[in-house]
Design an enzyme around this catalytic site. Structure first.
Site, short mmCIF file in Angstrom:
data_model
loop_
_atom_site.label_atom_id
_atom_site.label_comp_id
_atom_site.label_asym_id
_atom_site.label_seq_id
_atom_site.Cartn_x
_atom_site.Cartn_y
_atom_site.Cartn_z
N LEU A 496 0.91 -0.99 -0.36
CA LEU A 496 -0.01 0.05 0.15
C LEU A 496 0.78 1.60 0.05
CD1 LEU A 496 -2.13 -0.81 2.49
CD2 LEU A 496 -2.51 -1.15 0.11
N GLY A 497 2.09 1.19 0.45
CA GLY A 497 3.23 2.74 0.58
C GLY A 497 4.01 2.22 1.53
N GLN A 498 4.60 3.27 1.88
CA GLN A 498 6.13 3.93 2.83
C GLN A 498 5.18 4.15 3.45
OE1 GLN A 498 8.38 1.33 1.46
NE2 GLN A 498 9.31 1.66 3.28
N PHE A 501 8.51 4.17 9.62
CA PHE A 501 9.80 3.37 9.66
C PHE A 501 9.11 2.34 9.57
CE2 PHE A 501 9.30 5.04 13.68
CZ PHE A 501 9.92 5.64 14.10
N GLY A 502 8.38 1.75 7.93
CA GLY A 502 8.38 0.41 6.83
C GLY A 502 7.50 0.43 5.90
N VAL A 504 4.16 -0.85 4.27
CA VAL A 504 2.73 -1.48 4.74
C VAL A 504 2.18 -1.91 3.29
CG1 VAL A 504 0.37 -0.56 5.73
CG2 VAL A 504 2.49 0.94 6.47
N LYS A 518 1.73 -3.38 9.34
CA LYS A 518 3.08 -2.26 9.23
C LYS A 518 4.33 -2.81 9.18
CE LYS A 518 4.88 1.34 11.01
NZ LYS A 518 4.13 2.75 12.20
N ASP A 615 4.51 13.71 14.60
CA ASP A 615 4.43 13.29 13.18
C ASP A 615 3.35 13.43 12.18
OD1 ASP A 615 6.40 13.04 11.21
OD2 ASP A 615 6.36 10.98 11.39
#
Length: 804
Positions: A496-498, A501-502, A504, A518, A615
């Site tokens: 799905l994406g970044q 921390f890593g 997904v 995740k 964040d």
């Protein structure tokens, strides 16, 4: 009587002028005649009839209004001019746009009929001629989907392999003849794509592959380049290359009748040429032939790549290099494991990468090297920042070497090319020694496997015991094989994406429930404390605008968090995407903003312990199937009890651009730190641009500086992405800009608290005037991070915290 007559004729003249220059729209009842023009509402563009070079031919075109000499950016009937001065452009009874010739009927049409109860043609503020259905407001046809020789800001070249549809630029035949010329500019369906100019059926120029924000074959586009372009490609075989230019009010890209691609920007007085390609003789496609390398110099110089010699020495002596080069020593490839026939790779620096590359997904630099080495058809490879791994299985064509910039190309050569034909040293080992080595190695490996497996089980039990001691109710522990099955072994198609921390991944459990997984990378810097923090915190915080954690999985060093699946992914996939942003109009964006504020209020005020996210950014806002926002990514969050309102850390974490001045500079964070991040996020949602990529004007104004300037001039109403103008409520937009600026004020005391923020967003009470923001960061990298002695990004030291 004489005065009345003068007044009458003056009014008649004024009416004629208004009719000539302020025509409102084209309908069935109100066609556009040769003497009339249609202007965009912002007064920048104009549609009308024109005759190039004072010829008798009449064309319907769009040009920049008030700019002399006239610059035509689109022509309707470029192949069918008319000479009839009684011609007119009108909407037909079936809703189509037609150019009528008074004597010979229809000269040109958009080629489509619509089942419409009525339609009209308008010229938008970005120079797009659109045919709109009167009843639904839906766009039926637009000139941005039917290019001439010019791209305007917010228009897109595209391809669709499934439908065969393409949008390309086609040059004029000459500077004064709008009929189609021989040069065509297009994007290729390769991954990643490149811009290619064709001369008839022959390749004429190409930019090299796209690398996130730049074309690798244009050395001026280095890592500091403020790119006005965006490329989106999907797995269904379609791609869109969009031109953005917010720094200049008037700009355009053309493909000239000579085959040059040029970018012009108007400085208020004249047109400035900011870029042109081909820029030199080496830019002409394949000038040095296959396996030839063109050296950018005056005069042009061709040479063969290492390990190759001219195919025809005589032709090269005559200056005809198009025959290219041939390999000096043939390759012997049988898996390239060991032996004297092993191939080697020779790096060539500062290169415009050759054509006909292929993309290797999900491999790192070493895997890219090995993939090419063990593929006997692979002639070269390159690992590019912003792309990844590219390999070449065909002749290396159109390679150029720059004096600076470019990429590193590793070409395959026979091992003998490395150091001549010297005999390789042969290492001889006795059978007894080799056998002993194998036995000892096997024993050591078996012992190591036992220790690793034992350590993994010990680690898993320790994690479970730690989590149980925190009394996390309802937290499920998943087995690794369950998650691997759910995510198809973490396949790229499920990615799905970044995250912070890593990676997904999307998954589906055996009961049909969809999940988001995740996967925390080992290089992320998130250790046990941060991982425990995120699990405990999210599992105990319950709010409709916070993402919900379902469980976790620990297997050795592998740490996974399992969340509820968000169908619409993250907010940035909509706000910063040229096409998908239209799916989130202003009312929906305003709802999302309010939802984020409600989630933030819960974190700051309504839970038993105050939570500071640290964040908060657009990519950390997830959207469910109803587009409801949910704050995510709590790995960096901090909690504290009672009346404590701020804290301090020596390790500053977060994302550059979203971090408040006091937090980034001194490590002090509080509720007001999140308020600052919210202000940046709000302005990004309004403008539709990422703070780390935004640059306006020659001074390169940052997003905050640009918003402040706009608020001073127009109260920020003009900041909203122009593609959303039809859905906006100007006063609401202006109010949100003011709220955003209040949130990003330099002093924390000047910023509203979360309760005040939500009240500002949900009422119409008077707002204080914001003070000019002073903390502005300009970075070209997406979501860049600070890293100095005081700052450590994506690392942190914190105590374990408990939520409610």
């Amino acid at each position: 009587m004489g005065k009345k007559r003068i007044v009458f004729f003056a009014c008649l003249l004024l009416f004629t002028v208004l009719l000539r220059f302020s025509y409102a729209g084209i309908t069935t009842e109100s066609p556009l005649s040769v003497e009339q023009t249609l202007s965009s509402s912002n007064g920048i563009y104009e549609l009308g009839f024109f005759s190039p070079n004072n010829s008798q031919n009449l064309y319907v075109g769009i040009w920049f209004k008030g700019i002399i000499p006239r610059v035509v950016v689109w022509v309707a009937n470029r192949e069918t001019p008319t000479t009839d001065t009684s011609a007119n452009l009108a909407i037909s009874s079936n809703g189509s746009l037609l150019l009528f010739n008074g004597k010979h009927g229809v000269v040109w049409s958009i080629g489509e009929n619509f089942a419409s109860n009525g339609s009209r043609a308008e010229l938008t503020d970005n120079g797009n001629l659109v045919v709109i259905d009167n009843a639904s407001g839906r766009t039926l046809w637009e000139s941005f989907e039917h290019f001439g020789d010019t791209m305007l800001p917010f228009s897109s070249l595209m391809y669709n392999l499934a439908t065969g549809e393409k949008r390309v630029l086609t040059s004029w035949k000459t500077d004064t003849d709008p009929s189609p010329g021989v040069f065509v500019g297009q994007i290729t369906p390769q991954v990643p794509s490149q811009v290619l100019i064709m001369r008839g059926s022959t390749r004429y120029y190409r930019t090299g592959p796209w690398a996130k924000t730049r074309f690798t074959g244009i050395p001026l586009m280095d890592d500091t380049y403020a790119s006005p372009f965006s490329l989106q490609q999907d797995a269904n075989g379609s791609g869109f290359f969009t031109y953005f230019d917010r720094s200049f009010k008037l700009s355009r890209i053309i493909i000239s009748s000579e085959g040059s691609m040029k970018r012009f920007r108007h400085n208020g007085t004249d047109w400035e040429l900011s870029y042109m390609a081909p820029a030199n003789s080496c830019d002409i496609y394949g000038v040095c032939g296959p396996f030839g390398l063109c050296i950018v110099s005056v005069p042009l110089k061709c040479k063969c790549l290492k390990g190759f010699v001219p195919h025809s020495t005589e032709e090269w002596k005559r200056g005809n290099w198009t025959g290219g080069c041939a390999r000096l020593t043939e390759l012997h490839c049988q898996g390239n494991s060991t032996g004297k026939d092993v191939n080697i790779f020779h790096p060539v620096t500062n290169v415009k990468l050759p054509d006909f590359y292929e993309y290797e997904s999900s491999v790192d630099a070493e895997e890219c090297h090995q993939s090419c080495l063990h593929n006997c058809s692979c002639l070269a490879f390159a690992y590019i920042h912003g792309i990844g791994c590219l390999i070449w299985n065909q002749n290396l064509m159109d390679a150029v070497q720059f004096s600076a910039g470019g990429e590193i190309l590793s070409i395959r050569l026979a091992h003998s090319e490395l150091g001549g034909n010297k005999r390789n040293k042969i290492i001889v080992a006795s059978t007894v020694s080799l056998s002993l080595f194998v036995i000892l190695t096997s024993a050591a490996f078996g012992f190591w496997r036992y220790r690793v497996k034992h350590k993994a089980y010990t680690l898993k039990d320790a994690w479970r015991n730690d989590l149980k001691s925190k009394e996390v109710p309802g937290l499920e522990f998943f087995e690794m094989n369950t998650i691997q099955t759910a995510t198809n072994n973490f396949s790229l198609s499920n990615k799905l994406g970044q995250g912070g921390f890593g990676s997904v991944y999307k998954g589906k459990l055996q009961d049909g429930k969809e999940i988001a997984v995740k996967q925390l990378s080992s290089s992320s810097g998130q250790g046990k404390e941060e991982f425990m923090n995120e699990i405990v915190l999210i599992s105990k915080l319950q709010h409709r605008n916070l993402v919900r954690v379902l469980g976790c999985c620990i297997e050795g060093e592998e740490k996974l968090l399992i969340y509820e699946f968000m169908l619409n992914k993250s907010l940035d996939t909509f706000v910063f995407d040229a096409r998908k942003k239209l799916e989130v109009d202003w009312p929906k964006r305003f709802d999302i903003v309010q939802g984020i504020a409600r989630g933030l209020l819960y974190l700051h005020r309504d839970s038993r312990l105050k939570v500071i996210h640290r964040d908060l950014k657009v990519s950390n806002i997830l959207l469910d199937e109803k587009m409801n926002p949910k704050i995510s990514d709590f790995g960096l969050a901090r909690m504290y009890e009672g009346t404590q309102c701020q804290d301090k850390t020596r390790r500053v974490v977060g994302t550059l651009g979203y971090m408040s001045p006091e937090y980034a500079w001194t490590g002090v964070f509080s509720e007001k730190s999140d308020i600052y991040s919210f202000g940046v996020l709000l302005l990004e949602i309004i403008i539709g641009e990422k703070i780390s990529r935004f640059s306006y004007g020659e001074e390169g104004k940052t997003l905050l500086a640009y918003a402040w300037e706009s608020w001073g001039e127009t109260k920020g109403i003009d900041l909203l992405d122009q593609d959303l103008a039809d859905s906006c409520r100007p006063l609401e937009v202006g109010r949100c800009v003011q709220i955003g600026l209040l949130c990003v004020q330099h002093q924390p005391a000047d910023r509203p608290n979360t309760l005040e923020l939500l009240a500002m967003l949900t009422t119409t009470s008077d707002l204080p005037s914001p003070k000019q923001p002073t903390f502005v960061v300009h970075s070209r990298d997406d979501e860049s991070s600070l890293s100095k002695d005081l700052f450590t990004v994506n690392e942190m030291t914190q105590s374990m915290i408990l939520g409610r």
